[in-house]
Each structure stands twice: as C-alpha cells, then as structure tokens.
Write a protein that holds these residues in place. Structure first.
Motif, PDB file in Angstrom:
ATOM      1  N   VAL A   1       0.846  -1.195   0.000  1.00 25.87           N
ATOM      2  CA  VAL A   1       0.000   0.000   0.000  1.00 25.87           C
ATOM      3  C   VAL A   1       0.885   1.249   0.000  1.00 25.87           C
ATOM      4  CG1 VAL A   1      -1.722   1.300   1.311  1.00 25.87           C
ATOM      5  CG2 VAL A   1      -1.933  -1.178   1.087  1.00 25.87           C
ATOM      6  N   ASP A   2       2.014   1.200   0.685  1.00 30.71           N
ATOM      7  CA  ASP A   2       2.946   2.333   0.676  1.00 30.71           C
ATOM      8  C   ASP A   2       3.466   2.610  -0.730  1.00 30.71           C
ATOM      9  OD1 ASP A   2       2.668   2.760   3.396  1.00 30.71           O
ATOM     10  OD2 ASP A   2       4.445   1.577   3.916  1.00 30.71           O
ATOM     11  N   ASP A   3       3.713   1.550  -1.517  1.00 31.71           N
ATOM     12  CA  ASP A   3       4.134   1.726  -2.904  1.00 31.71           C
ATOM     13  C   ASP A   3       3.040   2.441  -3.698  1.00 31.71           C
ATOM     14  OD1 ASP A   3       6.524   0.337  -2.425  1.00 31.71           O
ATOM     15  OD2 ASP A   3       5.658  -1.581  -3.037  1.00 31.71           O
TER      16      ASP A   3
ATOM     17  N   VAL B   1       3.307   6.083  -5.617  1.00 31.79           N
ATOM     18  CA  VAL B   1       3.060   6.250  -7.051  1.00 31.79           C
ATOM     19  C   VAL B   1       1.970   7.296  -7.284  1.00 31.79           C
ATOM     20  CG1 VAL B   1       2.151   5.091  -9.118  1.00 31.79           C
ATOM     21  CG2 VAL B   1       3.897   3.979  -7.714  1.00 31.79           C
ATOM     22  N   LYS B   2       0.896   7.254  -6.500  1.00 30.45           N
ATOM     23  CA  LYS B   2      -0.174   8.243  -6.652  1.00 30.45           C
ATOM     24  C   LYS B   2       0.329   9.651  -6.354  1.00 30.45           C
ATOM     25  CE  LYS B   2      -4.253   5.400  -6.063  1.00 30.45           C
ATOM     26  NZ  LYS B   2      -5.535   5.245  -5.373  1.00 30.45           N
TER      27      LYS B   2
ATOM     28  N   ALA C   1       3.411  10.718  -6.782  1.00 30.49           N
ATOM     29  CA  ALA C   1       4.252  11.095  -7.918  1.00 30.49           C
ATOM     30  C   ALA C   1       3.402  11.540  -9.105  1.00 30.49           C
ATOM     31  CB  ALA C   1       5.142   9.927  -8.319  1.00 30.49           C
ATOM     32  N   ILE C   2       2.306  10.835  -9.358  1.00 30.56           N
ATOM     33  CA  ILE C   2       1.406  11.206 -10.454  1.00 30.56           C
ATOM     34  C   ILE C   2       0.852  12.603 -10.224  1.00 30.56           C
ATOM     35  CG2 ILE C   2      -0.838  10.703 -11.515  1.00 30.56           C
ATOM     36  CD1 ILE C   2      -0.163   7.695 -11.046  1.00 30.56           C
ATOM     37  N   ARG C   3       0.403  12.870  -8.999  1.00 29.33           N
ATOM     38  CA  ARG C   3      -0.144  14.197  -8.691  1.00 29.33           C
ATOM     39  C   ARG C   3       0.913  15.285  -8.878  1.00 29.33           C
ATOM     40  NH1 ARG C   3      -2.715  11.314  -4.643  1.00 29.33           N
ATOM     41  NH2 ARG C   3      -1.087  11.829  -3.153  1.00 29.33           N
ATOM     42  N   GLU C   4       2.122  15.040  -8.380  1.00 30.44           N
ATOM     43  CA  GLU C   4       3.185  16.040  -8.477  1.00 30.44           C
ATOM     44  C   GLU C   4       3.548  16.330  -9.932  1.00 30.44           C
ATOM     45  OE1 GLU C   4       6.360  14.566  -6.014  1.00 30.44           O
ATOM     46  OE2 GLU C   4       5.384  15.248  -4.169  1.00 30.44           O
TER      47      GLU C   4
ATOM     48  N   LEU D   1       1.327   1.644 -13.899  1.00 29.84           N
ATOM     49  CA  LEU D   1       1.886   1.027 -12.698  1.00 29.84           C
ATOM     50  C   LEU D   1       0.910   1.136 -11.533  1.00 29.84           C
ATOM     51  CD1 LEU D   1       4.199  -0.349 -11.210  1.00 29.84           C
ATOM     52  CD2 LEU D   1       5.201   1.928 -10.845  1.00 29.84           C
ATOM     53  N   CYS D   2       0.256   2.271 -11.411  1.00 28.63           N
ATOM     54  CA  CYS D   2      -0.734   2.480 -10.353  1.00 28.63           C
ATOM     55  C   CYS D   2      -1.855   1.450 -10.477  1.00 28.63           C
ATOM     56  CB  CYS D   2      -1.286   3.900 -10.447  1.00 28.63           C
ATOM     57  SG  CYS D   2      -2.484   4.314  -9.160  1.00 28.63           S
ATOM     58  N   ARG D   3      -2.358   1.251 -11.682  1.00 27.71           N
ATOM     59  CA  ARG D   3      -3.432   0.264 -11.894  1.00 27.71           C
ATOM     60  C   ARG D   3      -2.930  -1.149 -11.586  1.00 27.71           C
ATOM     61  NH1 ARG D   3      -4.706   4.060 -15.917  1.00 27.71           N
ATOM     62  NH2 ARG D   3      -3.465   3.052 -17.519  1.00 27.71           N
ATOM     63  N   GLU D   4      -1.687  -1.454 -11.968  1.00 33.38           N
ATOM     64  CA  GLU D   4      -1.111  -2.776 -11.690  1.00 33.38           C
ATOM     65  C   GLU D   4      -1.008  -3.022 -10.185  1.00 33.38           C
ATOM     66  OE1 GLU D   4       3.268  -4.773 -11.905  1.00 33.38           O
ATOM     67  OE2 GLU D   4       2.661  -3.598 -13.646  1.00 33.38           O
TER      68      GLU D   4
END
Length: 83
Positions: free
Chosen positions: A9-11, A15-16, A18-21, A56-59
């Motif tokens: 969950v931390d991963d 990732v989420k 990073a996507i926002r940034e 990657l987020c979806r995976e």
C-alpha cells in the motif's frame, strides 16, 4: 487467496503522489519502492512518464486487491483528472 504481494500500500501511495506532483507541473519525481525482502529501490520519473506511472498504479491496485482476496476490481481511466 495469497498473503504475498509484490507491491505494498505504501508503494501505491508513493506512485499516486508522484502522479499528482507531475500532473501539477513538477519536472522530476523520485519514487521509492519497498522491494522484496526489505530491499529498497528508487526510480525517477518525468512528466513524459505519466502514462507509465498510471499503468503502474493500476497494476499495483490490482495486485493488492488480488492479494486481499478481492475478486472484482474496477478501474476508471480518465485523461482530464490527476489520476
């Protein structure tokens, strides 16, 4: 049902974030992953990597769901949102 997942969950949270940034204009972000057996890995991503990060987020979401015994998992894809 498996008690083992490659991703945590931390991963997923990293990732989420990073996507926002990247979506709001940051040029480069670093994402650290937990890794198997406590080995950490850090990757850098640029705005051009947004599609890769979204995949990657979806995976990760899918694998976490499977490891928790969730049989059905919906993914919504939008090009106008941040994620």
């Amino acid at each position: 049902m498996s008690d083992f997942a490659l991703w945590t969950v931390d991963d997923l949270i990293a990732v989420k974030k990073a996507i926002r940034e990247l979506a709001v204009g940051k040029r480069l972000v670093k994402v650290s992953f937990s890794g198997i057996g406590g080995s950490n890995q850090t990757n850098e991503y640029a705005a051009a990597d947004l599609p890769q990060l979204r995949n990657l987020c979806r995976e990760i979401e899918s694998e976490i769901a499977v490891s928790q015994g969730i049989e059905a998992f919906s993914v919504v894809v939008s090009e106008k949102g941040l994620i």
